[in-house]
Design a protein around this motif. Structure first.
Motif, mmCIF file in Angstrom:
data_model
loop_
_atom_site.group_PDB
_atom_site.id
_atom_site.type_symbol
_atom_site.label_atom_id
_atom_site.label_comp_id
_atom_site.label_asym_id
_atom_site.label_seq_id
_atom_site.Cartn_x
_atom_site.Cartn_y
_atom_site.Cartn_z
ATOM 1 N N TRP A 1 0.808 -1.208 0.000
ATOM 2 C CA TRP A 1 0.000 0.000 0.000
ATOM 3 C C TRP A 1 0.848 1.267 0.000
ATOM 4 C CZ3 TRP A 1 1.006 3.191 3.988
ATOM 5 C CH2 TRP A 1 1.525 2.650 5.159
ATOM 6 N N ASN A 2 2.122 1.149 0.273
ATOM 7 C CA ASN A 2 2.987 2.318 0.461
ATOM 8 C C ASN A 2 3.587 2.802 -0.857
ATOM 9 O OD1 ASN A 2 4.262 4.290 1.970
ATOM 10 N ND2 ASN A 2 6.061 3.051 2.321
ATOM 11 N N TYR A 3 2.721 3.302 -1.734
ATOM 12 C CA TYR A 3 3.165 3.858 -3.012
ATOM 13 C C TYR A 3 2.105 4.850 -3.480
ATOM 14 C CZ TYR A 3 0.037 0.085 -4.390
ATOM 15 O OH TYR A 3 -1.031 -0.759 -4.484
ATOM 16 N N ALA A 4 2.528 5.793 -4.318
ATOM 17 C CA ALA A 4 1.623 6.854 -4.749
ATOM 18 C C ALA A 4 0.872 6.529 -6.039
ATOM 19 C CB ALA A 4 2.388 8.162 -4.913
ATOM 20 N N SER A 5 1.402 5.601 -6.846
ATOM 21 C CA SER A 5 0.712 5.213 -8.077
ATOM 22 C C SER A 5 0.977 3.739 -8.355
ATOM 23 C CB SER A 5 1.169 6.071 -9.259
ATOM 24 O OG SER A 5 2.433 5.646 -9.727
ATOM 25 N N ASP A 6 0.172 3.160 -9.218
ATOM 26 C CA ASP A 6 0.312 1.739 -9.516
ATOM 27 C C ASP A 6 1.602 1.401 -10.250
ATOM 28 O OD1 ASP A 6 -2.054 1.148 -8.247
ATOM 29 O OD2 ASP A 6 -3.254 1.255 -10.077
ATOM 30 N N THR A 7 2.307 2.408 -10.744
ATOM 31 C CA THR A 7 3.581 2.163 -11.435
ATOM 32 C C THR A 7 4.756 2.127 -10.456
ATOM 33 O OG1 THR A 7 3.892 4.519 -11.900
ATOM 34 C CG2 THR A 7 2.739 3.194 -13.578
ATOM 35 N N TRP A 8 4.487 2.359 -9.176
ATOM 36 C CA TRP A 8 5.517 2.336 -8.132
ATOM 37 C C TRP A 8 5.210 1.224 -7.135
ATOM 38 C CZ3 TRP A 8 9.613 5.870 -6.804
ATOM 39 C CH2 TRP A 8 9.906 6.766 -7.830
ATOM 40 N N PHE A 23 13.248 4.241 10.640
ATOM 41 C CA PHE A 23 12.578 3.500 9.568
ATOM 42 C C PHE A 23 13.223 3.843 8.232
ATOM 43 C CE2 PHE A 23 10.290 7.485 10.041
ATOM 44 C CZ PHE A 23 10.229 7.950 8.732
ATOM 45 N N THR A 24 13.140 2.909 7.305
ATOM 46 C CA THR A 24 13.585 3.106 5.926
ATOM 47 C C THR A 24 12.641 2.342 5.019
ATOM 48 O OG1 THR A 24 15.909 3.292 6.560
ATOM 49 C CG2 THR A 24 15.458 2.786 4.262
ATOM 50 N N TYR A 25 12.093 3.035 4.040
ATOM 51 C CA TYR A 25 11.255 2.417 3.019
ATOM 52 C C TYR A 25 11.908 2.696 1.672
ATOM 53 C CZ TYR A 25 7.978 3.220 6.862
ATOM 54 O OH TYR A 25 7.385 3.296 8.093
ATOM 55 N N ARG A 26 12.119 1.678 0.888
ATOM 56 C CA ARG A 26 12.636 1.845 -0.463
ATOM 57 C C ARG A 26 11.451 1.967 -1.405
ATOM 58 N NH1 ARG A 26 16.487 4.000 -3.447
ATOM 59 N NH2 ARG A 26 16.410 3.130 -5.540
ATOM 60 N N MET A 27 11.310 3.110 -2.052
ATOM 61 C CA MET A 27 10.222 3.337 -2.997
ATOM 62 C C MET A 27 10.830 3.393 -4.394
ATOM 63 S SD MET A 27 8.142 6.072 -0.681
ATOM 64 C CE MET A 27 6.444 5.673 -1.018
ATOM 65 N N TRP A 93 1.086 12.107 -1.286
ATOM 66 C CA TRP A 93 0.759 11.710 0.084
ATOM 67 C C TRP A 93 -0.692 11.240 0.170
ATOM 68 C CZ3 TRP A 93 3.720 11.635 4.649
ATOM 69 C CH2 TRP A 93 5.034 12.074 4.513
ATOM 70 N N GLN A 94 -1.607 11.940 -0.511
ATOM 71 C CA GLN A 94 -3.017 11.544 -0.475
ATOM 72 C C GLN A 94 -3.203 10.168 -1.108
ATOM 73 O OE1 GLN A 94 -5.749 13.267 1.048
ATOM 74 N NE2 GLN A 94 -6.479 11.164 0.799
ATOM 75 N N SER A 95 -2.504 9.895 -2.190
ATOM 76 C CA SER A 95 -2.591 8.569 -2.832
ATOM 77 C C SER A 95 -2.124 7.472 -1.888
ATOM 78 C CB SER A 95 -1.758 8.542 -4.111
ATOM 79 O OG SER A 95 -2.317 9.373 -5.085
ATOM 80 N N ILE A 96 -1.055 7.736 -1.150
ATOM 81 C CA ILE A 96 -0.554 6.745 -0.200
ATOM 82 C C ILE A 96 -1.583 6.505 0.910
ATOM 83 C CG2 ILE A 96 1.211 6.300 1.564
ATOM 84 C CD1 ILE A 96 3.202 7.707 -0.394
ATOM 85 N N VAL A 97 -2.183 7.578 1.417
ATOM 86 C CA VAL A 97 -3.220 7.430 2.453
ATOM 87 C C VAL A 97 -4.418 6.662 1.887
ATOM 88 C CG1 VAL A 97 -4.861 8.689 3.914
ATOM 89 C CG2 VAL A 97 -2.492 9.445 3.775
ATOM 90 N N ASN A 98 -4.798 6.933 0.643
ATOM 91 C CA ASN A 98 -5.906 6.197 0.022
ATOM 92 C C ASN A 98 -5.572 4.714 -0.102
ATOM 93 O OD1 ASN A 98 -7.278 8.613 -0.237
ATOM 94 N ND2 ASN A 98 -6.846 8.838 -2.419
#
Length: 107
Positions: A1-8, A23-27, A93-98
């Motif tokens: 769920w931790n991405y802003a668009s379906d291409t990520w 924390f570290t997240y690789r996007m 950010w809104q996409s990630i929350v969604n």
């Protein structure tokens, strides 16, 4: 769920969820064309109401949760970076929350 668009996507995530924990997240773009590490430290964890952290570059993020009957409202306030427009960052950010909402509702 931790991405802003379906291409990520987020192929790697590590989190020590406690005050002072890091924390570290690789996007990354799924096609491998770009990516970045989202790294920081938790400053406040007040379940179930609030999480506050700062990023490696000292920008701050404040997330508040407010229960309203059967719903929970999530407010994210963040310090914008200077590389991308504020509007683009808000949409991301809104996409990630969604995506988080969809994930939680699927449990």
């Amino acid at each position: 769920w931790n991405y802003a668009s379906d291409t990520w996507h987020t192929p790697k995530a590590e989190s020590d969820f406690k005050v002072g924990g890091r924390f570290t997240y690789r996007m990354e773009a799924k096609d491998g064309s770009s990516g970045f590490d989202f790294t920081g430290q938790f400053d406040l964890i007040d379940p179930p109401y609030r999480i506050k952290y700062h990023l490696e570059d000292q920008r701050e993020v404040d997330i508040k949760f407010k229960e309203n009957g059967e719903f929970t409202y999530v407010e994210v306030v963040f310090d914008a970076e200077n590389e991308n427009s504020v509007e683009l960052q808000k949409r991301g950010w809104q996409s990630i929350v969604n995506n988080f909402k969809k994930y939680v509702e699927s449990l």
